[in-house]
Design an enzyme around this catalytic site. Sequence first.
Site, short mmCIF file in Angstrom:
data_model
loop_
_atom_site.label_atom_id
_atom_site.label_comp_id
_atom_site.label_asym_id
_atom_site.label_seq_id
_atom_site.Cartn_x
_atom_site.Cartn_y
_atom_site.Cartn_z
N HIS A 1 1.63 4.44 -3.01
CA HIS A 1 1.71 5.91 -2.96
C HIS A 1 2.92 6.40 -3.75
CE1 HIS A 1 -1.58 6.64 -0.28
NE2 HIS A 1 -1.08 5.91 0.69
N HIS B 1 0.84 -1.21 0.00
CA HIS B 1 0.00 0.00 0.00
C HIS B 1 0.87 1.25 0.00
CE1 HIS B 1 -3.27 2.74 1.38
NE2 HIS B 1 -2.28 3.30 2.06
N GLU B 2 1.87 1.28 0.90
CA GLU B 2 2.75 2.45 0.97
C GLU B 2 3.54 2.63 -0.32
OE1 GLU B 2 2.44 4.58 3.29
OE2 GLU B 2 1.07 3.31 4.45
N GLU C 1 -5.75 7.23 -1.10
CA GLU C 1 -5.63 6.02 -0.29
C GLU C 1 -6.33 4.83 -0.96
OE1 GLU C 1 -3.74 5.60 2.28
OE2 GLU C 1 -3.16 7.71 2.45
#
Length: 425
Positions: A282, A278-279, A358
């Site tokens: 970004h 997920h990070e 997100e």
Amino acid sequence: MAKKCGISTLLLFGVYALVMYVYIFHSNSGGIPVPLKGTVVDPHVFMSERELYLSEEYSKIKNFLYFVATPFEWIVYLFILITGLSQVFEKWTTVKKQWVFLQNALYLFLLSLFIFIVLFPLDYYRYSLSKNYGISTQTFNSWMRDNVIDFWVDFGTTVVIVTVLYWLINRNPKKWWLTASLLMIPFSIFIMFIQPVLIDPLYNDFYPLANKELETKILTLAEQTNIPAEHVYEVNMGEKTNALNAYVTGIGSNSRIVLWDTTLNRLSESEILFVMAHEMGHYVEKHIYFGITKSIITTLLGLWLTAKLMLWFIARFKHILKIKQINAIHSLPLFFLITSFLLFASSPLSNYISRYLEVRADEYAIELVEDPSAAVSTFQELTKAGLNEVNPPLLVKWFRYSHPTTLERIINVTNEIESKELEGR
């Protein structure tokens, strides 16, 4: 006149606080839709009775505190102005004209110290609340140490910003906001560059991830996504909190992949890999540049509005606010009041954009690790660790949630699974 203004402000604040209390504690907003009860998104499925009770109670209290604390800060700024305290601070710190930086520093120290003392009981109550509900594990001494570091870091950066700001206001009282906005771009990038190596270590110890097998798997994901990382760092947050987190921070050669030790201790390997994916999402989708662009636009609009509103307030209420002119340092509380209000008012839009990013990162992580069940269990664990609401009231979501709610995140995962199944048929 100043006394009447103060009383009216307090009465207005009291009515506002009462309305927010009724909305947060006694409205029926939020909750789980009937069709979703008993599914993986229902907190009754993955939380114990005690966790459910604490989550509901804790969420209501902290949400109410949020909605009253920010307006209370505005009242503090207004008090400093209408009582003439800001002018007193300026008189106490008057030095030779060529030593303007020193005067600004002395004035700002007195102003910051006063605000710190006034708001300290509220900050301490938040700390005690978090500790009583099992979120914080931090000792009082450690908490105070972080507060002192916060004070000096904020003081140092604010002295530089305020000195440049009032120098620009003195040079051009009507167009200072434009130059200030442009100067904030390199300053913000500089802060982002030094934060991982200079600022963050003031609060916590960072060290290479001890689990080398896990580090290899994380770096393999990073290599797949072209993230230039040679190490994964863990940070000793377990001394301060039971909450979970991980992030990619910094820019350029100072970028870092960081895991909280609480995350390492509580989540499974598959869940940790999903969090890291997920990070990385970004990073891959250039969300840092979205953030910089958003910051530039909001700074430009915010300072423009602040400049207009400061001139209007001073022209109309200078006797009540006890401000002689906009370029006097004692006008600074009015600047803080207006910018704080604008940030609060714009937070629904800012949070909406953040939630969209997100969602994109979640979708990227699901594609990268191909483990939807790990995504669902991760969202459940994050909710339990932070005693968060699965589906908060609408105003709370608008003003407080920079991430999608647990309800939305799990529904997005299940929708992704269903779409994959349809594609495979």
